[in-house]
Structure formats: C-alpha cells, structure tokens
Design an enzyme around this catalytic site. Sequence first.
Site, PDB file in Angstrom:
ATOM      1  N   GLU A   1     -11.012  -2.401  -1.523  1.00 47.63           N
ATOM      2  CA  GLU A   1      -9.972  -3.281  -2.071  1.00 47.63           C
ATOM      3  C   GLU A   1     -10.418  -4.733  -2.098  1.00 47.63           C
ATOM      4  O   GLU A   1      -9.764  -5.602  -1.542  1.00 47.63           O
ATOM      5  CB  GLU A   1      -8.674  -3.142  -1.245  1.00 47.63           C
ATOM      6  CG  GLU A   1      -8.018  -1.790  -1.379  1.00 47.63           C
ATOM      7  CD  GLU A   1      -7.318  -1.604  -2.727  1.00 47.63           C
ATOM      8  OE1 GLU A   1      -7.336  -2.531  -3.565  1.00 47.63           O
ATOM      9  OE2 GLU A   1      -6.761  -0.513  -2.925  1.00 47.63           O
TER      10      GLU A   1
ATOM     11  N   GLU B   1      -9.327   7.881  -0.469  1.00 46.32           N
ATOM     12  CA  GLU B   1      -8.131   7.908   0.383  1.00 46.32           C
ATOM     13  C   GLU B   1      -7.130   8.824  -0.305  1.00 46.32           C
ATOM     14  O   GLU B   1      -6.958   8.768  -1.523  1.00 46.32           O
ATOM     15  CB  GLU B   1      -7.509   6.518   0.543  1.00 46.32           C
ATOM     16  CG  GLU B   1      -8.389   5.557   1.331  1.00 46.32           C
ATOM     17  CD  GLU B   1      -7.802   4.146   1.443  1.00 46.32           C
ATOM     18  OE1 GLU B   1      -6.564   3.995   1.361  1.00 46.32           O
ATOM     19  OE2 GLU B   1      -8.591   3.212   1.602  1.00 46.32           O
TER      20      GLU B   1
HETATM   21  C1  IPT Z   1      -5.048   1.353   0.905  1.00 44.51           C
HETATM   22  C2  IPT Z   1      -6.077   0.665   1.753  1.00 44.51           C
HETATM   23  O1  IPT Z   1      -7.371   0.869   1.228  1.00 44.51           O
HETATM   24  C3  IPT Z   1      -6.057   1.159   3.174  1.00 44.51           C
HETATM   25  O2  IPT Z   1      -6.863   0.302   3.942  1.00 44.51           O
HETATM   26  C4  IPT Z   1      -4.656   1.193   3.707  1.00 44.51           C
HETATM   27  O3  IPT Z   1      -4.156  -0.107   3.739  1.00 44.51           O
HETATM   28  C5  IPT Z   1      -3.792   2.014   2.802  1.00 44.51           C
HETATM   29  O4  IPT Z   1      -3.804   1.458   1.504  1.00 44.51           O
HETATM   30  C6  IPT Z   1      -2.357   2.028   3.259  1.00 44.51           C
HETATM   31  O5  IPT Z   1      -2.208   2.477   4.552  1.00 44.51           O
HETATM   32  S1  IPT Z   1      -4.885   0.346  -0.526  1.00 44.51           S
HETATM   33  C7  IPT Z   1      -3.394   0.651  -1.334  1.00 44.51           C
HETATM   34  C8  IPT Z   1      -3.330  -0.255  -2.543  1.00 44.51           C
HETATM   35  C9  IPT Z   1      -3.195   2.030  -1.755  1.00 44.51           C
END
Ligand code: IPT
Length: 918
Positions: A400, A465
């Site tokens: 990010e 993720e």
């Molecule tokens: C995503 C981040 O990469 C991760 O570090 C964490 O913050 C997560 O969100 C939420 O828990 S970024 C988001 C724009 C999906």
Amino acid sequence: MTDYLAGFAPGAGRLGPRAAFAARSPRIDLNGRWRFRLSPTAAGAPVDADFSGWDELPVPGMWQLHGHGGPAYTNVTYPFPLDPPFVPDENPTGDYRREFEVPEGWGGRGGVLRFEGVDSCFRAWLNGRELGFSMGSRLPVEFDVSGALVAGRNVLAVRVHQWSPGSYLEDQDMWWLSGIFRDVVLLATPVLRDFFVHADYGHRTGQGRLRIETSAPATLTAPGLGLADVVPGDLRIDGVEPWSAEVPRLYDGVLRCGGEDVPLRIGFRTVAIEDGLLKVNGERVLFRGVNRHEFHPGTGRALDEATMLADVLAMKRHNVNAVRTSHYPPHPRFLDLCDEYGLWVIDECDLETHGFSRVGWRGNPSADPRWRDALLDRMRRTVERDKNHPSVIMWSLGNEAGTGENLRAMAEWTRGRDPSRPIHYEPGQDAAYVDVHSRMYAPVEEVERIGRGDRHPGLPFVLCEYAHAMGNGPGLLAEYQELFHTYPRCQGGFVWEWIDHGLAHPEYGFGYGGDFGEDPHDGPFVIDGLVFPDRTPSPGLLEFKKAVEPVRITVAESIVIENLHDFRDLAHLAFVWTLEEEGTEVARGALDVPPVAAGGRAEPPVPALPGTGAETWLTVRAVLAADEPWAKAGHEVAWGQGRIVPAQAPARAHAAQSPGVFGDDGRLLRVGGVHLVSGPRLDLWRAPTGNDAGGPAPHAEVWRRAGLHRLRHRVIDVERAPGALTVRTVAAAAGHDRAMFATYRWQALTGDRLRLTVTAEPRGEWDFPLPRIGLRLALPAAFGTVEWYGRGPGEAYPDSHRAARIGRYAMTVDQMQTPYVFPQENGHRADVRWAVLGGRLRIEGDPVFGLTVRRWTSEDLDAARHLTDLTPGDAVHVNLDLAQHGLGTAACGPGVSPRHRLRARPVTFGLTFRDASL
Ligand code: IPT
C-alpha cells in the site's frame, strides 16, 4: 544537530548492506539492560549528561511497553501532519547508553557494530565518536567502529527518535512503538564480508547447481554434498534432494575464508514463472498462506526466539505453508526457521505510505524522486540481508505505497541483483513492475473471473491478502480454496492476518486502539488475527486448517483420498478410522492407503463395519506416521467424515398429561422439575461480529436501525387444550411496522416430553438478512455444563463450520465461550441433535438446531468493549436457533455469500424438551 530529521537521506556513516550470517569469530552480545532516558523533543539528552538518574530499559525492547510514553494504534492515518519529510517538534526521543568491555584477546581486528532493528531513526556514538545515523526500522544497520573501539571499557550511546522522515515510509497497520527492538551485537570485522548462494535444482535431471559468490576468496565444505574445501564457483552435483516447504531439505556447509569459518545451510530450489504459473522445481505451488506481523502482547515487535518458533510450529501444525512478511522483513532468525521447518516466504520490504491515500496520494514518496534513495536503500537492505534463504521465493516491494517510479526503480534494482526470484507488489494492478498479479480482498466472483483468464493472462495470480480474520470469522475460506483447486493460475493466498495485535493492558486484559489514551486511533481494527494475542488458535485458524488441508478425504459410499500436496507423497501419513454410533465409538481400525504421489488419489476399500442402530458416522483421519520436526507422530493433518446410518425419527405419541407448566401469557415456566428463569421466545438478534459491522453498508447498523436488538412481544391469544397449548404472538420493534408473527404450539408427548413447534412468519418489508432466527430462554445459573451431540467441539457458523465434526461433546458453559478480544457473537454449536444442560434439561432437535449457551445476554455481549466487561449474571442464557446468518469477511472484503445469507421467510421448526432427571 538533527538535520537528518529534515532531509530525505536514509542514513550516513553506515556500511553497505550484506547477508545476515554468523561467522565463527569473536562477537560481543550487546543485548541486555541499557540506561535510558526519554525526552519530549529530538534534542534529547546532552551528550555529556549525568546519567546517574536514568532509567533502565531492556534491549531489545520498545520503550512504550516499559512505562515511557504509550503505544498508539492507527491503521491508515499518519499520527502526524502530512508535511514530508518533516515531523513534529513533539518527537519522543530516547537516549540509550551502555558500557561494555572488549577483551584483550579481541585481536586488533577492529569491529562492526550491528543493529538488527531500531524504530524509527537513530544516531550512534562510540566512546564519544559519532558513527552515523540510520532510518528503516525493520532493517539492519552496521557501522565500522574500528577507529573508535578500544580494548577494555567502551561506552556506546544511541539516540532514537520516534518520528523521522522514515516514518513516512512506515505507515503499516500496527502499533506505533519505538526503540532498539532487535538485537545489537559487536562483531570482529569479518574477513568474509558477504556471500550470495545460488543453489538451483534441475527437476528433470535431479542435479543441483551451486554457485556461491563471495566477497573474498573462500572454499566450501559440505559433507552432505560430498564437497571438501572446494571453490564454490559453479558446481554441478548429481542426485541432490531439493528444498521445498513440504520437504525442507537443507545441506549444512562451512565457508572458509582467511582462517574464518562461516556456517551456512543450502537448500536447492528453482523458482520460475512458466506457462503463466509460478513454479518451484517444475511444479505449480499453492500458497496456503498467512500474513505475519511480528507481534507479542507484552513486548510488541521485539520477539524472542521462542515466540518465533511458536509461530512456525503453529503454522505447520495448522497446514499453513506460506508466509508474507507483512509489511517488513521479519527478525532474521524467523527466516532461518522457515528454511528449517519449511514455509514459502514472500519477503516484503519495510515500506508503506498508505496514509497518503487520504490526500489523494498527493506527495506520495513512491512517486517523488527526492525519496528514491530512501526507497532503494530499503529494498537493498532487504534483499542483501535475506538473499541466502531458500524459503524466500519472492521479493515484495512493500505494501500500500501507491504507485510511482521509485517502486519501478526498486523492482529494477532487485531484478538486476537477484534474477532468481519473482517480484511482488500490490497495488501492482498495472503489472508494470511485478511478475505476479496480486490482489487483496478480491471477492470470490472476481477470483473466479481471474481464474478464467481475466486480467494479465500471462501472470500467475495470488491473493496477497484475503479472508480478513477479524473477530468471529473469516467465512468464505472453503469457497476460495475451491477456486484455487479449480484454476491453476489462482495459486492461493495469504489470510489477513496471523495474530491479533492485542497489547497486555492492566485493566482490560488485551488492549486495542484507544485503550492507551491515544488520539487519533482506529479502535479494534488491529485485532484481526487467526490466533489470539496469546497465540491460542482461534476458531478461524481451525477452519483454515480444515479448508486448506493437503489431503482431501471423502467418506461416502466409498472412501476417496486425494493428495493435494505439491511435492510430497502420502508415505508420511497413517490413515485411521473410527466408527461412532450417536457419538460413541463402536469400532476403529487402520486404513491401508498406498503412498499416493502428489496430485494422485486412492480409493482404499471400505473396512468391514459392525452393524449399528442409531445415527452412525465413519471418520477417517490422516495423521503423521512418525515424528516430524514440527509435530509428533499421530498429529492430525486431515480428516473426512461420512454418515453410514441416518438418524431415526423418534416416536411421537401424544400424552394427555403435560410435563410443562405455563404462565397466563402462555410462556413456559417449568418442564418436569426444571424451573426456567424465562421461557423460550422468538429471537432474531446477535451481538454483531466485526464482520457484521464492516463494509460500506454494515448489517450491524441495518439491524440496529430496524430495532432487532429491542423487539417487543405481544401475545395475541393463548389456547389451551388437554396436553396442548397454542400461543399466538407478534414481535416488532419500536417505531416500525414490520413484524414477525410467531405461533408456539406445545404438545405433551409420552415419556414426559414436551414438544414445541414454532412457526414464524414475517409481515411487512424485511429487505435485509436476519442475524439469526430462533428462540432464547434462560435457566438458573446452576446449569453450568452442557453435553451435546452435533458439531463440535468448537463453534461453527454457516460459512465456517468445516472444522467442527459430528460427535458427542461435554463442556462447561465457560468453556463454550470464544474469547474474542473485542466481544461479539460467538460460541454457536451447529447441527446439534440433542443437548443436555446442567445434566438436567434435555433438548432435542427436529432434526437439528443451533445451540449457544452463555452467562450473559446478547445485549451484554453487544455492549461489552472488552472481555473484562462480561460478568456472569444469575442466569444461563440459551439460544436455540433454526438458522444463523453467515460470517463473511466484510470487516475488509466481501460480505456473506448469497448462499449463507439468512433471508426473512416463513419458517417452522420443532424442539422437544424433557427433564432428564425424571
Ligand atoms: C490492507 C492492508 O494491506 C493491511 O495491512 C491491513 O491494514 C488490512 O488492509 C486491514 O486489516 S489495505 C486495505 C485497503 C484493504
């Protein structure tokens, strides 16, 4: 002199980055107790300060966790103004001081002072001589101290600033914590400064190709490879065993250079992108991954080896095979453990600038040439430190950090330095500088489209993720897994995230954002892991273990065993079966399964089973046949269950004499000798989960607006007949005309049983899913135990129930609670055929029901902000559900899939009650 806090330079006076390794040469461990003083501004303490009144602080450690200042949590928002590269004058600054002795025998070799991690910026002096400064919290720094080091007593002073230009590059979603949080060591100046192991594996030839670049002439001895004192120029070695996360074969070796020995471990493997797939040793690999932050509830990001090992072991034991080191390189020891125990690693650079998204990415360091050196510095330090780990199979530029030419420069440098590993970055949507297509939180349908070839068709796809593990959840794991098995280019993903970052709190047990008085903060959004802060597995981890199991066992007419490993055959597993009649074991045995190769399947003959009368299930389990480094023989890797004999519907003869006593309003007061605190009544509410409360249009808010948490009930009429009672009611919320009509038909059955049939019928506009539909009742507090036959032992929800198997279980009410750090709906047991509460009240389903038992109400649970807010009352509250809404993963990502949405519709369900003591 704090100019460095107003510039873009990542450091000065430092040695160039190199690989992490431990030569067999003199070293002085500088961990331990240091003197410490915290100042409110960057000026810090005068260098010649009288430090007699200073505090003591452990190194490694983070000062906010030792009574200096306090921790603060923000997710995206920077806790200081966006005014790069400047930081506020309020800049907590810690002065550290420690003395150490250099023995005479040190040998005049000079020295290198190595810091493995200092958050966020520091400047160091040895014996009053300034060494330099550095930023890049999660990256090592070395200084040549040869000119300053003396035999005998030395004084090391380190000034650490909480905020620095580097902080703009470190906006990861985690606690803001500061200090010397990784090891500090003084090394004798190395003879061999650096080396780069290239150990490829030819999967067609079985040949290993070994080339070690060394900073000075060196020879290699590696008995397992038949090598003794050879120059590791370009060696071909036949018959090597490859390294993989499944079989992490390492060869021990020693590099010898100018009389100095450097132990190393070599793993042969080749990473390639071929035919649009990411392959290791010629095979497509599937990531059953997690994102791992370094976290400990007591020490923050300062982790000891036992904690790192605990993570690795828990991962291996729960079928995790991959880690993305979100969002910075971990402690170097963690990667040694990944090499040794076998985990694929995406090693991520210490870079995130997420908070610039709040201003439309204006001024984002990724796109500003003035920051280029700082970004490149971070990437170099990542790659150079970790380049010799076989477990590291991809580099990630960061997380990010928007887009920009500096990211391209990082990718180009990395490609030049290490062409052997693909490059990952998200957001890399335009795929300009990455080798894999990576997305986060893409919904199931989108992953399916990508699987079919949508977007960047030549590239493999990973979800860096997905399945946000906040609170109760995630749902959808099985859905994603199915796609990973269907579409070759969908090579799996990394659950967000491994651990809840709940910090030990004197009052609340575990604290989250806001609990330490900070402002701004992002509340419990940092509590989103598969393990609780104390590393106890959450139900989400158990579900993950089941969803990703590397062996699929299907028990039906036949037994089918599919080997879903990428490399390993089944020889390391033993297969055992048990036959259970109504949850009681009646037979067991071993199943003869051939050592099926990866990707293969077997259909072992169904064992001869004894006849049974009641509902009977056959369970087949795959367990380790022998000890592995990460678990003992007998550890369960996978299982499958199939019903052999269905349940018989119980006989239902009406009786004239009812065991039930009812009030004037028709509510049940007593069954046999069991007095109820309150009789069963319609319930539609659950304490919203983190996922219910997430997303753009959170269900939790819809439910609250609709008043589901404060339904009012009105009895329309009560009709009594011998052995029967019918109560017609309507439930609705204040100010609303939508209503749920509920009719309770009570009927006495033979055997002192009391049967309840409920029909519920929605009237008006119910244009949203219900949290649940069922009944709630309350019993005296003495009903503190539950025995049940159904899914267990853990909780289960419609889209997260695979880890719970049919069986017979017994627990106390307290044990049935799942301690989510932020209290919310939990503890639901699914597909319960029957339950006995307090050894006394037996409840049977028709055929099944959902069971929740707790010492507080859903309203108490909803109102609680910490577990310490929940205190047992004088009743046990029971929910008997026909259905619950799914969990989804809307805290970040897609909501509940249509299949698991609980629509309001006319329903009928039946239950039978009996005083089991009669
Ligand atoms: C995503 C981040 O990469 C991760 O570090 C964490 O913050 C997560 O969100 C939420 O828990 S970024 C988001 C724009 C999906």
